[in-house]
Design an enzyme around this catalytic site. Structure first.
Site, PDB file in Angstrom:
ATOM      1  CE  LYS A 156      -4.296  -1.446   2.222  1.00  0.00           C
ATOM      2  NZ  LYS A 156      -5.110  -1.136   3.247  1.00  0.00           N
ATOM      3  CE1 TYR A 263      -4.948 -10.355  12.629  1.00  0.00           C
ATOM      4  CE2 TYR A 263      -3.575  -8.471  12.397  1.00  0.00           C
ATOM      5  CZ  TYR A 263      -4.365  -9.081  11.654  1.00  0.00           C
ATOM      6  OH  TYR A 263      -4.596  -9.110  10.387  1.00  0.00           O
TER       7      TYR A 263
END
Length: 284
Positions: A156, A263
């Site tokens: 990205k 996470y």
């Protein structure tokens, strides 16, 4: 957007989808647009689509209106009429597959067929290195350093990263290049298996491969995602084997550790160590 901000063609294609819908519904004369029509369009999109799709819609429309304002074709301040969509960071749990399901997907690929060799190499890049679908689509032959054992990824924001190429993943790519990849002048590593033999046109082609394998093996998806599902799965696997959030951030190439914090919610072992006992409640 292409010339001044370096926006890639895939993003521009996504933006144009929403803008064509806007022009079809609200007309092609910018001077006739008003704040009410802008808000109504965004709110309608938010009711019929998920948050991510609606957010992309508002981003595209905001960029478009700003350009028209600077160009003198649209009322000044109309871009501020676009409402902000409610969303809380880290509110959801990351969706992932169990390790045995990931291995089932990889093992299901037929290593005697050209399509099976290609799909297996793609699945291993997703499941072992946590690449995005776009990373694989843009992966070129020159991006692989065979002698050094590295793979160069343009992620990205066109940020370039070097990731270690494991024996398993490297061998899968070699098998594909030697025994499956059609003769073509395309520089992309992965190409279509049917003529015309060229690179995949969009990220959804990679996700479609994962969806096909999921259906073939009968593995149930916990969410609508496909290729990104394996990216989440490798992150949770690292936690399960004692890795840290910093390890995950390095592999997934997150610019900020805040992106990786989601996470922490699936690190059950660590959460048990800090969980407090629920206080007893006196019966009435």
């Amino acid at each position: 957007m292409r010339q001044q901000r370096g926006t890639c063609e895939v993003t521009l294609s996504d933006y144009s989808r929403y803008l064509r819908e806007w022009l079809r519904d609200r007309g092609e004369e910018p001077s006739q647009w008003n704040a009410h029509s802008v808000r109504a369009f965004v709110l309608e999109k938010s009711r019929t689509c998920g948050w991510s799709t609606a957010k992309n819609c508002t981003t595209a429309l905001r960029m478009f209106l700003r350009f028209l304002i600077v160009d003198g074709r649209c009322a000044v301040g109309l871009d501020t009429a676009i409402p902000l969509l409610a969303h809380w960071r880290l509110a959801a749990l990351p969706r992932y597959l169990q390790p045995e399901d990931v291995e089932r997907l990889i093992a299901s690929c037929d290593r005697t067929s050209p399509v099976g060799l290609r799909d297996r190499a793609i699945l291993l890049l997703l499941a072992r290195l946590g690449l995005r679908a776009g990373d694989i689509m843009h992966l070129c032959l020159s991006d692989i350093d065979w002698k050094g054992g590295w793979i160069h990824v343009c992620g990205k924001g066109r940020s370039h990263t070097r990731l270690p190429l494991s024996q398993e993943v490297g061998q899968a790519i070699v098998d594909y290049l030697k025994n499956s990849r059609p003769q073509t002048k395309a520089n992309a590593v992965f190409v279509r298996c049917r003529a015309p033999f060229r690179a995949f046109a969009c990220n959804s082609a990679i996700s479609a491969i994962v969806v096909r394998v999921l259906r073939r093996t009968g593995v149930v998806r916990p969410s609508r995602g496909a290729a990104h599902l394996l990216r989440h799965s490798v992150a949770t696997s690292i936690l399960r084997h004692g890795g840290s959030l910093q390890d995950i951030a390095a592999l997934l190439r997150h610019r900020s550790i805040e992106t990786t914090q989601i996470y922490a919610k699936v690190d059950i072992t660590a959460l048990r160590q800090i969980a407090q006992p629920w206080p007893e409640v006196q019966l009435c």
